[in-house]
Design an enzyme around this catalytic site. Sequence first.
Site, mmCIF file in Angstrom:
data_model
loop_
_atom_site.group_PDB
_atom_site.id
_atom_site.type_symbol
_atom_site.label_atom_id
_atom_site.label_comp_id
_atom_site.label_asym_id
_atom_site.label_seq_id
_atom_site.Cartn_x
_atom_site.Cartn_y
_atom_site.Cartn_z
ATOM 1 N N HIS A 107 34.246 -25.504 28.935
ATOM 2 C CA HIS A 107 33.083 -24.721 28.896
ATOM 3 C C HIS A 107 33.162 -23.277 28.267
ATOM 4 O O HIS A 107 34.083 -22.609 28.949
ATOM 5 C CB HIS A 107 32.524 -24.401 30.602
ATOM 6 C CG HIS A 107 32.176 -25.532 31.246
ATOM 7 N ND1 HIS A 107 30.951 -26.051 31.495
ATOM 8 C CD2 HIS A 107 33.131 -26.415 32.142
ATOM 9 C CE1 HIS A 107 30.908 -27.221 31.960
ATOM 10 N NE2 HIS A 107 32.016 -27.524 32.623
ATOM 11 N N LEU A 108 32.608 -23.267 27.320
ATOM 12 C CA LEU A 108 32.557 -21.822 26.574
ATOM 13 C C LEU A 108 31.047 -21.442 26.964
ATOM 14 O O LEU A 108 30.233 -22.047 26.941
ATOM 15 C CB LEU A 108 32.562 -22.249 24.953
ATOM 16 C CG LEU A 108 33.890 -23.113 24.760
ATOM 17 C CD1 LEU A 108 33.803 -23.329 23.308
ATOM 18 C CD2 LEU A 108 35.074 -22.217 25.111
ATOM 19 N N HIS A 149 36.070 -35.438 35.238
ATOM 20 C CA HIS A 149 36.773 -35.058 36.299
ATOM 21 C C HIS A 149 36.794 -35.915 37.743
ATOM 22 O O HIS A 149 36.306 -35.346 38.599
ATOM 23 C CB HIS A 149 36.538 -33.554 36.707
ATOM 24 C CG HIS A 149 34.901 -33.296 36.710
ATOM 25 N ND1 HIS A 149 33.897 -34.114 37.395
ATOM 26 C CD2 HIS A 149 34.254 -32.376 35.981
ATOM 27 C CE1 HIS A 149 32.788 -33.607 37.383
ATOM 28 N NE2 HIS A 149 32.743 -32.628 36.369
ATOM 29 N N ASN A 204 34.390 -27.566 41.425
ATOM 30 C CA ASN A 204 33.425 -28.527 41.758
ATOM 31 C C ASN A 204 33.815 -29.929 40.598
ATOM 32 O O ASN A 204 33.531 -29.550 39.552
ATOM 33 C CB ASN A 204 31.969 -28.258 41.892
ATOM 34 C CG ASN A 204 31.230 -29.454 42.088
ATOM 35 O OD1 ASN A 204 31.687 -30.539 42.940
ATOM 36 N ND2 ASN A 204 29.996 -29.414 41.897
ATOM 37 N N ASP A 259 38.288 -29.066 32.236
ATOM 38 C CA ASP A 259 36.953 -28.483 32.742
ATOM 39 C C ASP A 259 37.173 -27.061 33.030
ATOM 40 O O ASP A 259 36.720 -26.483 33.812
ATOM 41 C CB ASP A 259 37.005 -29.231 34.248
ATOM 42 C CG ASP A 259 35.382 -29.074 34.715
ATOM 43 O OD1 ASP A 259 34.679 -28.483 33.900
ATOM 44 O OD2 ASP A 259 34.986 -29.375 35.768
ATOM 45 N N HIS A 261 34.959 -17.916 34.679
ATOM 46 C CA HIS A 261 33.882 -17.047 35.676
ATOM 47 C C HIS A 261 34.784 -15.661 35.588
ATOM 48 O O HIS A 261 35.891 -15.520 35.788
ATOM 49 C CB HIS A 261 33.475 -17.389 37.108
ATOM 50 C CG HIS A 261 32.746 -18.930 36.957
ATOM 51 N ND1 HIS A 261 31.524 -18.680 36.567
ATOM 52 C CD2 HIS A 261 33.114 -19.932 37.492
ATOM 53 C CE1 HIS A 261 31.052 -20.065 36.589
ATOM 54 N NE2 HIS A 261 32.057 -20.759 37.112
HETATM 55 ZN ZN LIG Z 1 31.324 -31.273 36.084
HETATM 56 ZN ZN LIG Z 2 32.434 -29.135 33.401
#
Ligand SMILES: [Zn+2]
Ligand SMILES: [Zn+2]
Lengths: 305, 428
Positions: free
Chosen positions: B66-67, B236, B282, B309, B313
């Site tokens: 995630h960027l 994941h 998650n 993943d 944050h």
């Molecule tokens: Zn996910």
């Molecule tokens: Zn993800």
Amino acid sequence: MGPLSVQEINLILDTAESMKAISARDIKKVPTLRGKSIVNFFYEPSTRTRTSFDVAAKRLSADTLSLSASTSSMVKGETLLDTARNLQAMRPDVIVLRHPSSGAPHMLAKEVEAGIINAGDGINEHPTQALLDLYTIREKMGRINGLKTVIIGDISHSRVARSNIIGLIKMGAEVTVSGPPTMIPVGIEGLGVRVVPDPVKAVRKKDVVMLLRIQLERQSKVLFPSIREYASYFGLSRKIFQSANEGAIVMHPGPLNRGVEISSEVADGPYSVILDQVANGVAVRMAVLYLLIGGAKGDNVDQGR
Amino acid sequence: MITWIRGGDLVDPVNETVEQLDVVVEKGKISKMLPPGVFQGNGSGIKRVEASGKMVIPGLVDMHVHLREPGHEYKETIASGARAAAAGGYTAIACMPNTVPPNDCRAVTEFILEQAERARSVRVYPIAAISKGQDGETLTDFGELREAGAVGLSDDGFPVVNSELMRRALEYASFYGLRVISHCEDRSLSGDGVMHEGGISTRIGLAGIPDASEDIMVYREIALARLTGRHVHIAHVSTAASVDLIRRAKEDGIRVTAETAPHYFTLDHRRVIGYDTLAKVNPPLRTPEDVEAIKTGLREGVIDAIATDHAPHSSLEKDLEFDRAAFGMIGLQTALPLTLQLVRDGVLGLAQAIGKLSWAGATALGIPGGRLMEGGSADLAIIDLNYEYPLETDRILSKSKNSPFIGQVLKGITELTMVGGKIVWEKA
Ligand SMILES: [Zn+2]
Ligand SMILES: [Zn+2]
């Protein structure tokens, strides 16, 4: 209740006994905590618990300050930690925290120097409730060790249940939990309890029957189909209670839903100690405050810091 | 300009071999792979990189990061994420679409690729949303997204509830050669859970997410892959039951691939005791039995790839009460050392482990990379298996520092990362 040792619990209960004597006097006030400041920080409303802490603090002559989420700047988006740092600047001796998030007191304890008393965090713990329940049991039954107890209701979402289970087992009581299977959390046996969903069976031959408040608004959709059904299968009637041991007592942390988890007949009966619990709440909280700031400073009466 | 990487042990994840070979890089490509002593390069046009005692591996390929750009650049930008990736030994990363706005149209996909270009670091492959606005209702324009440069589709984080939409996504995506990646979670079962539902959640009073919440959706995706005959990739994987379902599906010849992330084979739900929000992720950290099943799944090839993943944050989202804090942890700079632990524990061979981090991800996503060959692009990394260091925040190049491994001693580090023959990371 986790890290409290049996000795510490006994110390609190013994201290509460002398505190109860103060409440029985004409002038219900001692100067023990004069000059100490106590912040009652209630992030979610609980008139009962807050009042109980407030009365306890005043009987010990401490200065108290009450904060709630709506009066604090948290409504403006301030985080718990910001608020904690601001509170710290006022240099209180104790912060009594009620918070809807499990673990919030642990977080606060890491940030501030004041002692933190957990007045209920999420569905995790409510240690002073458990202590006052233990006190009440000891007072009425003369002991805790060896008693057979049962807790009926929503075990999953109850901090009272969790704290009482930990406390009762530590003090040598046997604990059974009961209620609809939707309200019994997975792995609860890991805490050392027996699970008997049917209260009719669960109450048999018990010395202490402890009920939990059912949150009518929130739960009567998925966890059980209707209040009527809950009341008829899981409510404590006199008939069910009769199978308990001779001299058994009935407890409830309040407020009651009469006719739902408990019938009025049971709630007002001679074996009910519900009002004693309220009175003992003040004594136990006085004891906790006294031991925390009258004695060694900086310790937390809670399961960790 | 020729780069001569001398004396390293070259890891080939495809043939599962480790062999001492010199690598000669010319014009961005690997021109030769030769036993030491054969290539004799001298003169000013040759840059020597000494690699003896080190491993030369194909650049790692992370198919799931995630960027936070566009939208949450304070958490991560494409440039900062790419830098962290390079430092972690990655040469290619695929970024999930849950940005603000989400990557559900050509303009956002193109923007991501432009920013990646500007960052001049690792290769960035955009994954676009399955549904417009990730609302689970209307398919995005797959063809246009593909043309703009998207390589896969996922509503990661907003799992597709509507089974028909998921079916159609699998069918339609295959026409464009786009991979569909599913975040398997039945949100109605997760409820307001914040950690694994089990003995620990009961003990510490946090609402639980049952493993069935993942298993149910894994089974649905397998059923849809069977129905449509198309490929589906499970993101994941965290539960033992998911591993079993995927194992059986593969045995039945269903086209399914799967990834897990290092935290699912390194940590279990006991890490949440103490309410450390850095361990809030998650799917949640599961039980020690699940951790063992994930390792077995990796060893047996049921789980193809290790992705991170990587979910940055800031402290704004993490320094909160546990139930209010955001899910997710970063992982680009810890995946390699944590995976190497599996090698030291005898779970995976070295070449196999590197393959999970490189070749497998590239293959599952259908992008180039993940192996070293003469004539292929010089996307590689040089790693030191034995370098030990505590993970400190100043070592972390992500804008966010939300790693539960901070303070822990890690073993194994990237010394140099090269993309298309250009060095994009070199350890000081
Ligand atoms: Zn996910
Ligand atoms: Zn993800």
